[in-house]
Write an enzyme that holds these catalytic residues in place. Sequence first.
Site, PDB file in Angstrom:
ATOM      1  N   CYS A  24     -48.408  12.140 -33.568  1.00 31.26           N
ATOM      2  CA  CYS A  24     -48.177  10.974 -32.585  1.00 31.26           C
ATOM      3  C   CYS A  24     -48.946   9.704 -32.756  1.00 31.26           C
ATOM      4  CB  CYS A  24     -48.186  11.478 -31.156  1.00 31.26           C
ATOM      5  SG  CYS A  24     -49.760  12.159 -30.563  1.00 31.26           S
TER       6      CYS A  24
ATOM      7  N   CYS B 283     -52.801   5.727 -34.482  1.00 28.35           N
ATOM      8  CA  CYS B 283     -53.361   7.034 -34.904  1.00 28.35           C
ATOM      9  C   CYS B 283     -52.424   7.433 -36.259  1.00 28.35           C
ATOM     10  CB  CYS B 283     -52.999   8.257 -33.997  1.00 28.35           C
ATOM     11  SG  CYS B 283     -53.927   8.006 -32.520  1.00 28.35           S
TER      12      CYS B 283
ATOM     13  N   HIS C 168     -61.025  13.353 -33.962  1.00 25.03           N
ATOM     14  CA  HIS C 168     -59.842  12.477 -34.524  1.00 25.03           C
ATOM     15  C   HIS C 168     -60.433  10.890 -34.351  1.00 25.03           C
ATOM     16  CE1 HIS C 168     -56.135  10.482 -34.370  1.00 25.03           C
ATOM     17  NE2 HIS C 168     -56.018  10.539 -33.170  1.00 25.03           N
TER      18      HIS C 168
ATOM     19  N   GLY D 176     -49.737   5.984 -30.403  1.00 20.38           N
ATOM     20  CA  GLY D 176     -50.045   5.374 -29.059  1.00 20.38           C
ATOM     21  C   GLY D 176     -48.725   4.074 -28.880  1.00 20.38           C
TER      22      GLY D 176
END
Length: 425
Positions: free
Chosen positions: A411, A117, A383, A413
């Site tokens: 954040c 991300c 997103h 993954g």
Amino acid sequence: MERLSQISSHLISSKDNVAEVKSKNPNDVVIVSAFRTALTRGGKGSFKDINSDEILYKLIVELFDKKLPSNFDKNLIEDVIIGNVLNLGAGATEHRAAMLAAGIPSSVPFMALNRQCSSGLMAVNDIANKIIAGQISCGLAGGVESMSKNYGPGAVPKVSEVLLKNQASKSCTLPMGITSENVNDKYHIGREEQDAFAASSYQKAERAITQGLFKDEILPIQVEIEDDNDENDDDDDDDKVKTKTITVDTDEGPRKNVTAQSLSKIRAAFKKDGASHAGNSSQVSDGAALVLLMRRDLAEGLHLPILGKYVATSVVGVPPEIMGVGPAYAIPSVLKLVNIPKESVSIFEINEAFAGQALFSIRKVGIPIEKVNPRGGAIALGHPLGCTGSRQIATLMRELKPGEIGVTSMCIGTGMGAAGVFVRE
């Protein structure tokens, strides 16, 4: 040695470093252009029929045709890095092809990047660091994702059985929704407060659209989509896919009249008594964003407008099972790196992967809620995984007033967090 000294002085001073962060120097890394496509709904939106390479190609064409001087020499670009998460090989082949189709010379190298991300921010960080190190003077960074084409069972990671015997390794395979519920449980973040946060995201995004606040950062692009309403009954055309051309210029995720009460009626998505659901989690989306970076003296010599200044980026690791807490540790890390207090930051663009993890991060750092995502976040806007880090920069540059400092964060993954610091010119 002189170059290393410049890098060190760029990041460190004995006291509060706000003045240095805001200062203007010939060797600064500056943003001369930051734009994005509209973000469209995954699987059902305006980009559902096209691949990520076409989204990216059309955005690059619009950038050079509409937002840079007609005599801008593409040979000035010395490297291109594009973030992507779901494509095979992070889009290394098809996104290089998009660059060439858009007129970027074959002599300009290309790199595909995947740090989940944060990929869009990492692309910007890598180009900026190459400029700081003196390897290049100008580079194009960004991110793109077609979740319509690539999200689903095929995107599930495959980890070897021998690694799954290790609990920490096994935690890397947890579905993101379960990691969200882990954060909710561990830090006692309730459903009611998450729904209130999510409703606010929708309301801010809808207000921003109504007021035209995204118009300056979104480049409209035209795409062909399947025409479900075609009334041509000619039998000879029955086997042909009928299409129509549309202009995509508005984010499709935000919905009107969303309230905490309306969200409270949505069933929990990841466990029976959970707090995370479709209405307070980030949306599956398609989109792209691009950021053109240069040394300040080059930009000034070309008489290009300067949007902002890149300062620094920090990446940290956190336990995979609570991966959503990443911003809570990445933001203090980058603020310490550049030696500025959080109070000096005017806007924080924090990715809303899930309402619970965003709330935890905001509270852990101690950020006033009014400074966070003033035009809505990923819960409302969407997103597109590889795009978000660059999209946040395009948005941040329009939210900040001249001279203000902004931070982007998300954040990541498998248990990480990233954050970047920028200054609006």
